[in-house]
Motif scaffolding. Structure first.
Motif, PDB file in Angstrom:
ATOM      1  N   ARG A 470      11.997  -6.187  37.101  1.00 55.03           N
ATOM      2  CA  ARG A 470      11.994  -5.393  35.897  1.00 55.03           C
ATOM      3  C   ARG A 470      10.684  -5.830  35.274  1.00 55.03           C
ATOM      4  NH1 ARG A 470      16.876  -7.910  33.102  1.00 55.03           N
ATOM      5  NH2 ARG A 470      16.242  -6.533  31.195  1.00 55.03           N
ATOM      6  N   ILE A 471      10.273  -7.040  35.445  1.00 53.82           N
ATOM      7  CA  ILE A 471       8.971  -7.347  34.774  1.00 53.82           C
ATOM      8  C   ILE A 471       7.819  -6.858  35.487  1.00 53.82           C
ATOM      9  CG2 ILE A 471       7.258  -9.469  34.964  1.00 53.82           C
ATOM     10  CD1 ILE A 471       9.804 -11.204  34.896  1.00 53.82           C
ATOM     11  N   ALA A 472       8.061  -6.453  36.727  1.00 54.33           N
ATOM     12  CA  ALA A 472       6.965  -5.588  37.384  1.00 54.33           C
ATOM     13  C   ALA A 472       6.736  -4.266  36.752  1.00 54.33           C
ATOM     14  CB  ALA A 472       7.083  -5.199  38.839  1.00 54.33           C
ATOM     15  N   ALA A 473       7.853  -3.662  36.851  1.00 51.61           N
ATOM     16  CA  ALA A 473       8.026  -2.158  35.931  1.00 51.61           C
ATOM     17  C   ALA A 473       7.550  -2.208  34.598  1.00 51.61           C
ATOM     18  CB  ALA A 473       9.475  -1.556  35.817  1.00 51.61           C
ATOM     19  N   VAL A 474       7.670  -3.296  33.653  1.00 53.20           N
ATOM     20  CA  VAL A 474       7.129  -3.472  32.365  1.00 53.20           C
ATOM     21  C   VAL A 474       5.620  -3.489  32.456  1.00 53.20           C
ATOM     22  CG1 VAL A 474       6.911  -4.864  30.354  1.00 53.20           C
ATOM     23  CG2 VAL A 474       9.175  -4.323  31.412  1.00 53.20           C
ATOM     24  N   LEU A 475       4.964  -4.123  33.482  1.00 54.03           N
ATOM     25  CA  LEU A 475       3.681  -4.285  33.750  1.00 54.03           C
ATOM     26  C   LEU A 475       3.023  -3.124  34.471  1.00 54.03           C
ATOM     27  CD1 LEU A 475       3.169  -7.963  34.208  1.00 54.03           C
ATOM     28  CD2 LEU A 475       3.117  -6.925  32.083  1.00 54.03           C
ATOM     29  N   GLY A 476       3.860  -2.156  34.816  1.00 49.41           N
ATOM     30  CA  GLY A 476       3.338  -1.093  35.621  1.00 49.41           C
ATOM     31  C   GLY A 476       2.781  -1.357  36.917  1.00 49.41           C
ATOM     32  N   ALA A 477       3.438  -2.243  37.557  1.00 48.37           N
ATOM     33  CA  ALA A 477       3.195  -2.872  38.719  1.00 48.37           C
ATOM     34  C   ALA A 477       4.147  -2.717  40.000  1.00 48.37           C
ATOM     35  CB  ALA A 477       2.791  -4.473  38.694  1.00 48.37           C
ATOM     36  N   SER A 478       3.589  -2.474  41.121  1.00 49.23           N
ATOM     37  CA  SER A 478       4.594  -2.554  42.225  1.00 49.23           C
ATOM     38  C   SER A 478       5.170  -3.928  42.668  1.00 49.23           C
ATOM     39  CB  SER A 478       4.207  -1.782  43.473  1.00 49.23           C
ATOM     40  OG  SER A 478       2.729  -2.640  43.927  1.00 49.23           O
ATOM     41  N   TYR A 479       6.288  -3.906  43.053  1.00 48.80           N
ATOM     42  CA  TYR A 479       6.920  -5.342  43.263  1.00 48.80           C
ATOM     43  C   TYR A 479       6.997  -5.513  44.908  1.00 48.80           C
ATOM     44  CZ  TYR A 479      10.719  -8.615  44.427  1.00 48.80           C
ATOM     45  OH  TYR A 479      11.469  -9.596  44.748  1.00 48.80           O
ATOM     46  N   ALA A 480       6.596  -6.760  45.352  1.00 48.42           N
ATOM     47  CA  ALA A 480       6.676  -7.063  46.810  1.00 48.42           C
ATOM     48  C   ALA A 480       7.214  -8.400  47.046  1.00 48.42           C
ATOM     49  CB  ALA A 480       5.334  -7.000  47.390  1.00 48.42           C
TER      50      ALA A 480
END
Length: 786
Positions: A470-480
């Motif tokens: 969810r933090i990744a989504a807020v920052l417009g980042a992909s998650y790994a």
């Protein structure tokens, strides 16, 4: 026979050992610290590929470096080896364990309970002392020199949008030249009054992101710059490259420690064992080191708790990555390499905070990496020569990680790096929290091994990963995920447990003050003593526990070394005013009692209840810690009242039930000159949410001396509905009755649990024992008939 003897030997110089060394040396005790690793003054931490290749700990291979890598079947772990222990490679975060996270009787998935026998209230004064010594201060995000730290702002933005709690935790880092001065980059740091054992100038944080590699500027207030420098000023003997190999008790009291002295310049790796003896031995070699020493020495410590090796936890550690963050169509800089390794934290609540369904709580912190990694990644394709240098450095790093026996991370890490995980728009996330402490450390072929899996903590890790996504989504980042997560493996830098503290010997290896049950003068002062995950970064809690342990040890420091109490009886008192520093004028005493028997509902007479309970297999037992807050007052009062804390265990009550309030009376008046009662009144609530009161008594009256044992070990009791006050039994509805008995083994174990706190501990114990025996003699002695 050893020729060298000292008051105290401290094994290890991390957060437990360094604090203890300073506190005890400050009180005037002779202290020897045995640290297996080397000193690391600012400027000596490895940075080049050639230096990194030698920066690991494995004396059998001629390696005496900083990093000690452990590989187990379910996880990998990195700890440190050097003067200052884990503080040399930690991220300097000083977070206190949340008050509600000191859980009591929290059931574990495969049976048993997680219990912290200390509270936040117990530790707060020690937290204060440690934070003051380490110079803890929040990251100065509102000051110009440090305000452009992108990753801290990004975490704050994400927390605000997700409605999560964000904070700038206290960091043991110098951002200003002296307390109260304006923060600035690379400023000379003024030495404290106790000096600097390295004699090398230190400078304030310059945001290089190298904290976990060792701070070459000395900006990190690691233990060598603080507690150990102060300990040395007070006379502590700090011996580096001294590795402890064995420990054992001395027949005349105290302990012997076998060690070897490494010489990195000596090509021959055969070392000669040496021995030092001491009155008190403090094990602070880290979770793995301390547990390993105790497991190897079990034959020399008969009666050591069966809890040895249990309660292992990785503190919920989880490493993940946010990659290629964007703000609309543009790259969003996160600059993981600018700042200390960690600047801020997001807290996930726990169900024990009163948030139903939340599960076990956690913290998520922004990660970082050294600034030179940015350069390597960005410039790797400019020329063949630079690319070759990058490959060389990375291959060295992969070789280091791949030392784990059953995993090779080379391909996975290479793919991750190639995918841009270390770019300007990417950020490591560090998770930690209250995983399930059900791991077991043991010996396999003479080496330390671990049985631990993420399965029992699956809900915790799922929640943590979900929040990170969810933090990744807020920052417009992909998650790994960490590349080894697909095997459900973790890498932990916060191992804990193995020699956990407990309220009694069946529950823990050591008591809530770190003293090993049955072996007075032997203490555990590191992460091994943790009975479960701390939740946030554990270093501050380990240090606070050690500070509390040191206070207790100094209050009881006056027992002559040759007077080793049999079976673990309590130590004596401080012999000087300096040693008594901070002690209360009152002396308290405590012991633990366990009784078992039978109980039947709907029965009013204890004898009938025992018989019916035995016929139907209805058992009931309790384990109580009896605490006398003021021994002198206790002995003066006719009712001789003490506190009773612990639990009652009975299937008819729904299992183990915590005693909410409890009272114990020793030899209170029994209605006749030659009769006394030992009374127990315990308020609890059963699994059906019904309040209950156990009201019990031991009947001590003039009879033949052969009755002393059965009278003092037989407890008649009734169970009442509701929480019945003293004097209200006659009018209270009876739920049942029964009898409990104290077995011979339980009595022998009870004798090892006596502890005192405060001045004149040994004298107070003698007064208590004298009172007990004189009362028995007065009641059971033969009566002369005139």
């Amino acid at each position: 026979m050893t020729s060298e003897h000292t008051d105290v030997v401290v094994v290890g110089s991390g957060f437990g050992g360094a604090v203890a060394a300073y506190r005890l040396a400050e009180a005037g005790l002779s202290v020897v610290v045995l640290e297996r690793g080397q000193e690391y003054p600012p400027g000596t931490f490895a940075r080049t590929p050639a230096q990194m290749s030698r920066a690991f700990w494995d004396p059998s291979e001629g390696l005496y470096g900083l990093y000690d890598v452990w590989g187990f079947r379910g996880f990998d772990s990195v700890v440190s080896s050097g003067l200052g222990g884990g503080s040399l490679i930690y991220a300097s975060v000083l977070l206190r364990k949340d008050e509600e996270w000191f859980v009591k009787e929290q059931a574990l998935p495969d049976g048993g309970y997680e219990t912290w026998p200390v509270s936040r209230e117990d530790l707060d004064p020690h937290y204060d002392a440690v934070e003051g010594m380490l110079g803890g201060t929040p990251y100065p995000l509102d000051h110009p020199a440090y305000s452009d730290t992108a990753k801290a702002h990004a975490m704050q933005d994400a927390a605000a949008e997700l409605g999560l709690d964000w904070q700038l935790p206290s960091l043991a880092v110098s951002f200003a030249s002296r307390p109260g001065a304006e923060p600035g980059l690379g400023l000379p740091i003024a030495d404290p009054s106790y000096g600097n054992l390295h004699g090398v100038e230190r400078r304030t944080c310059r945001l290089c992101g190298e904290c976990y590699l060792g701070c070459n500027d000395g900006a990190k207030n690691s233990l060598d710059h603080t507690y150990l420098s102060a300990a040395k000023r007070r006379g502590a003997d700090l011996r580096t490259l001294h590795e402890v190999r064995g420990i054992r008790p001395r027949p005349e009291g105290g302990y012997e420690v076998d060690y070897v002295h490494h010489d990195p310049l000596e090509k021959a790796r055969k070392v000669t064992p040496r021995t030092i003896s001491c009155d008190r031995l403090i094990l602070a070699a880290g979770t793995y080191g301390t547990t390993y020493l105790l497991l190897r020495a079990q034959a020399s410590f008969p009666g050591l708790s069966d809890a040895l090796g249990t309660r292992f936890t990785g503190n919920g550690d989880l490493l993940t990555f946010l990659m290629r963050a964007k703000d609309r169509a543009r790259i969003r800089p996160l600059d993981a390499s600018r700042g200390p390794t960690i600047t801020s934290a997001i807290r996930l609540p726990d169900e024990v905070d009163g948030v139903p369904g939340a599960g076990r709580g956690a913290y998520i912190e922004d990660g970082g990496y050294p600034a030179f990694v940015d350069w390597m990644v960005e410039e790797a394709d400019v020329t063949h020569e630079i690319a070759r240098a990058v490959r060389l450095a990375f291959e060295r790093f992969v070789a280091f990680i791949s030392r784990a026996p059953d995993t090779n991370l080379s391909g996975e890490l290479s793919e991750l790096i190639g995918d841009g995980a270390l770019s300007v728009s990417s950020l490591p996330l560090l998770g930690m929290g209250r995983d399930v402490p059900d791991g077991v450390l043991h010996l396999r072929g003479g080496k330390l091994d671990a049985d631990w899996t993420t399965k029992t903590s699956e809900e915790y890790f799922d929640r943590l990963r979900s929040t990170m996504k969810r933090i990744a989504a807020v920052l417009g980042a992909s998650y790994a995920d960490n590349p080894i997560w697909f095997r459900k493996r973790i890498i932990t830098v916060h191992p804990g447990g193995g020699a956990p503290m407990g309220r009694h010997q069946d529950e823990g290896v050591c008591d809530p003050y770190g003293e090993v049950y049955g072996f007075p003068g032997l203490y555990i002062a590191d992460g091994a003593a943790l009975p479960g995950a701390v939740g946030p970064n554990p270093s501050l809690t380990i240090a606070a526990l050690s500070d509390r342990m040191s206070t207790r040890l100094l209050e009881n420091a006056g027992r002559p070394r040759a007077e080793r109490p049999v079976g673990g009886a309590v130590n004596g008192t401080a012999g000087t005013a300096e040693v008594r520093r901070g002690a209360s004028q009152r002396t308290s005493l405590s012991f633990t009692e366990e009784m078992k028997g039978f109980y039947a509902e709907g029965v009013h007479a204890p004898g009938a209840g025992e018989q019916a309970g035995r016929e139907h297999g209805q058992k009931l037992g309790f384990r109580l810690t009896i605490t006398v807050d003021d021994v002198d007052r206790f002995l003066e009062e006719p009712e001789h009242t003490a506190r009773a804390e612990g639990w009652i265990d009975a299937a008819v009550c729904g299992g183990r039930c915590h005693v909410q309030r409890g009272w114990f009376n020793l030899f209170c008046p029994g209605g006749a000159p030659d009769r006394r009662l030992m009374r127990y009144r315990l308020h609890f609530t059963d699994a059906a949410d019904r309040p209950r009161t156990l009201s019990g008594w031991k009947d001590i009256r003039h009879r033949p001396a052969s009755r002393v044992w059965p009278d003092t070990t037989t407890l008649f009791f009734r169970m009442f509905e509701g929480h019945v006050p003293e004097g209200g039994d006659d009018d209270a509805p009876i739920a049942g009755a029964g009898i409990l008995r104290l077995g011979l083994d339980d009595f022998a174990r009870q004798l090892t649990t006596f502890r005192t706190e405060g001045p004149d501990g040994l004298a107070a114990l003698e007064r208590f024992g004298g009172f007990f025996l004189s009362e028995l003699w007065d009641i059971y002695r033969p009566k002369m008939v005139s």
